[in-house]
Design an enzyme around this catalytic site. Structure first.
Site, mmCIF file in Angstrom:
data_model
loop_
_atom_site.group_PDB
_atom_site.id
_atom_site.type_symbol
_atom_site.label_atom_id
_atom_site.label_comp_id
_atom_site.label_asym_id
_atom_site.label_seq_id
_atom_site.Cartn_x
_atom_site.Cartn_y
_atom_site.Cartn_z
ATOM 1 N N ARG A 65 -10.590 -1.971 -5.273
ATOM 2 C CA ARG A 65 -11.387 -2.207 -4.069
ATOM 3 C C ARG A 65 -12.010 -0.922 -3.527
ATOM 4 N NH1 ARG A 65 -7.375 -5.846 -3.832
ATOM 5 N NH2 ARG A 65 -6.027 -4.387 -2.721
ATOM 6 N N GLU A 102 7.862 0.222 -3.832
ATOM 7 C CA GLU A 102 9.083 -0.319 -3.226
ATOM 8 C C GLU A 102 10.046 -0.768 -4.337
ATOM 9 O OE1 GLU A 102 8.104 -3.278 -0.428
ATOM 10 O OE2 GLU A 102 10.184 -3.538 0.232
HETATM 11 P P1 AMP Z 1 -0.070 2.049 -0.423
HETATM 12 O O1 AMP Z 1 0.126 2.812 -1.692
HETATM 13 O O2 AMP Z 1 1.167 1.369 0.055
HETATM 14 O O3 AMP Z 1 -0.730 2.890 0.654
HETATM 15 O O4 AMP Z 1 -1.061 0.846 -0.766
HETATM 16 C C1 AMP Z 1 -2.417 1.056 -0.837
HETATM 17 C C2 AMP Z 1 -3.071 0.230 -1.904
HETATM 18 O O5 AMP Z 1 -2.577 -1.104 -1.965
HETATM 19 C C3 AMP Z 1 -4.556 0.122 -1.626
HETATM 20 O O6 AMP Z 1 -5.242 0.273 -2.853
HETATM 21 C C4 AMP Z 1 -4.743 -1.248 -1.030
HETATM 22 O O7 AMP Z 1 -5.904 -1.865 -1.536
HETATM 23 C C5 AMP Z 1 -3.502 -2.039 -1.432
HETATM 24 N N1 AMP Z 1 -2.826 -2.700 -0.294
HETATM 25 C C6 AMP Z 1 -1.579 -2.408 0.170
HETATM 26 N N2 AMP Z 1 -1.224 -3.200 1.189
HETATM 27 C C7 AMP Z 1 -2.284 -3.998 1.420
HETATM 28 C C8 AMP Z 1 -2.557 -5.041 2.379
HETATM 29 N N3 AMP Z 1 -1.668 -5.412 3.307
HETATM 30 N N4 AMP Z 1 -3.760 -5.646 2.320
HETATM 31 C C9 AMP Z 1 -4.676 -5.273 1.406
HETATM 32 N N5 AMP Z 1 -4.484 -4.317 0.472
HETATM 33 C C10 AMP Z 1 -3.305 -3.676 0.473
#
Ligand code: AMP
Length: 177
Positions: A65, A102
């Protein structure tokens, strides 16, 4: 000139999908925003406004995305586009970074010849959650010794405190939840 769109309106246009892709996650679906021409260009304009004087030479965007807004922002900033991808997608030699989720691990890759030492980078993704993905991406970027790394997200889930993992960077997010 950034056309006026209220941030609250923009935020309201993001669709919340409960329990996707798994139980307990509230997914922020940005397709409901991207399909609206005036909102798409507002996001690009507002982001370009922040970085237009920073001499960004390359937008580094995270699959998948991150590619959507990232490509449009890169073109408007007059910057190149560099993809960071899931394993096995990039065809030439890559640098690879494995990072913890996680449950289990994930991996990101970037082409070895994607960035030069003199580059000023803007790392972009659609959303900051726990920060694990963006942090792994910054570790890949450090290997190239770029001049500077800025970080931008369209949305940030403040309550997950992903910013704490990226404390040494200049970060901006248009929307905060
Ligand atoms: P993180 O590594 O936990 O910061 O997750 C970020 C990545 O996961 C990004 O590429 C987001 O597109 C996706 N992502 C994580 N949580 C969500 C959410 N609640 N809604 C949409 N995309 C998410």
């Amino acid at each position: 000139m950034v056309q006026e769109v209220s941030i609250e309106y923009l935020k309201d246009q993001i669709r919340n999908v409960p329990d996707f892709p798994k139980h307990g996650i509230q997914f922020k679906d940005i397709t409901t925003v991207l399909k609206q021409a005036e909102l798409f260009s507002y996001i690009v304009d507002a982001t370009v406004e922040i970085y237009k004087d920073k001499n960004i030479s390359k937008l580094v965007c995270i699959e998948a995305r991150g590619f959507i807004l990232g490509g449009a922002i890169a073109a408007r900033l007059g910057a190149g586009f560099v993809p960071i991808r899931k394993p096995g997608k990039l065809p030439a030699e890559v640098l690879r970074k494995e990072y913890s989720l996680e449950y289990g691990t994930d991996t990101l890759e970037i082409h070895k010849d994607a960035i030069e030492t003199g580059d000023t980078l803007l790392l972009h993704d659609d959303l900051l959650a726990t920060g694990g993905t963006a942090h792994a991406a910054t570790e890949l970027l450090h290997a190239f010794k770029p001049k500077k790394i800025y970080i931008n997200f369209f949305c940030e889930l403040d309550f997950l405190k992903g910013r704490e993992m990226l404390a040494n960077y200049d970060i901006s997010s248009l929307i905060h939840f």
